[in-house]
Design a protein around this motif. Structure first.
Motif, short mmCIF file in Angstrom:
data_model
loop_
_atom_site.label_atom_id
_atom_site.label_comp_id
_atom_site.label_asym_id
_atom_site.label_seq_id
_atom_site.Cartn_x
_atom_site.Cartn_y
_atom_site.Cartn_z
N TRP A 134 0.94 -1.23 0.07
CA TRP A 134 -0.06 0.06 -0.15
C TRP A 134 0.75 1.08 0.02
O TRP A 134 1.66 1.28 0.97
CB TRP A 134 -0.98 0.18 1.17
CG TRP A 134 -2.06 -1.04 1.11
CD1 TRP A 134 -1.93 -2.23 2.06
CD2 TRP A 134 -3.03 -1.03 0.28
NE1 TRP A 134 -3.21 -3.01 1.69
CE2 TRP A 134 -4.04 -2.27 0.76
CE3 TRP A 134 -3.63 -0.29 -0.44
CZ2 TRP A 134 -4.91 -2.41 -0.03
CZ3 TRP A 134 -4.84 -0.59 -1.26
CH2 TRP A 134 -5.47 -1.71 -0.89
N ARG A 135 0.51 2.14 -0.89
CA ARG A 135 1.50 3.37 -1.07
C ARG A 135 1.44 4.17 0.32
O ARG A 135 2.11 5.03 0.57
CB ARG A 135 1.08 4.12 -2.16
CG ARG A 135 1.54 3.44 -3.46
CD ARG A 135 1.05 4.17 -4.57
NE ARG A 135 1.94 3.49 -5.73
CZ ARG A 135 1.55 4.05 -7.10
NH1 ARG A 135 0.81 4.98 -7.42
NH2 ARG A 135 1.93 3.34 -8.09
N ALA A 136 0.23 4.20 0.85
CA ALA A 136 -0.11 5.37 1.96
C ALA A 136 0.48 4.69 3.12
O ALA A 136 1.17 5.60 3.95
CB ALA A 136 -1.51 5.36 2.13
N SER A 137 0.55 3.56 3.44
CA SER A 137 0.97 2.82 4.75
C SER A 137 2.25 2.05 4.67
O SER A 137 2.77 2.02 5.63
CB SER A 137 0.10 2.22 5.38
OG SER A 137 -0.36 0.97 4.57
N ALA A 168 -4.47 0.80 -8.95
CA ALA A 168 -3.03 1.12 -9.23
C ALA A 168 -2.54 2.48 -8.77
O ALA A 168 -1.32 2.52 -8.48
CB ALA A 168 -2.55 1.10 -10.92
N ALA A 169 -3.64 3.20 -8.39
CA ALA A 169 -3.01 4.44 -7.62
C ALA A 169 -2.82 4.38 -6.12
O ALA A 169 -2.13 5.21 -5.82
CB ALA A 169 -4.30 5.34 -7.91
N ASN A 170 -3.29 3.27 -5.63
CA ASN A 170 -2.89 3.10 -4.43
C ASN A 170 -2.02 1.92 -4.04
O ASN A 170 -1.73 1.75 -2.91
CB ASN A 170 -4.33 2.98 -3.48
CG ASN A 170 -5.16 3.92 -3.45
OD1 ASN A 170 -4.60 4.95 -3.49
ND2 ASN A 170 -6.46 3.76 -3.66
N ARG A 171 -1.49 0.97 -5.03
CA ARG A 171 -1.03 -0.20 -4.69
C ARG A 171 0.40 0.00 -5.64
O ARG A 171 0.40 0.37 -6.82
CB ARG A 171 -1.50 -1.41 -5.09
CG ARG A 171 -2.96 -1.65 -4.48
CD ARG A 171 -3.92 -2.80 -5.15
NE ARG A 171 -5.08 -2.40 -4.56
CZ ARG A 171 -5.96 -3.59 -4.23
NH1 ARG A 171 -5.39 -4.70 -4.09
NH2 ARG A 171 -7.12 -3.24 -3.78
#
Length: 67
Positions: A34-37, A60-63
């Protein structure tokens, strides 16, 4: 049927990408971060989606894909 025993679609799941049912033996694991965490997660998808890299376009925007 002889190769896999008596287990079929009842023991499988739906692919979260194409939503087609697949048996346990025709599901494969894909992993992403995950890009955020930064946490690593995984899901079981059908082999057809894995072979065509359809999972790479799944959110794909978040991974960030590992496999």
């Amino acid at each position: 049927k002889r190769l896999y025993g008596r287990q079929g679609l009842a023991d499988g799941a739906d692919c979260p990408i194409c939503y087609r049912p697949a048996c346990t033996y025709h599901l494969t694991v894909v992993r992403w971060r995950w890009r955020a965490s930064g946490e690593v997660a995984s899901a079981r998808i059908c082999q057809a989606c894995k072979r065509t890299y359809a999972h790479r376009h799944w959110d794909a925007a978040n991974r960030d894909w590992i496999t």
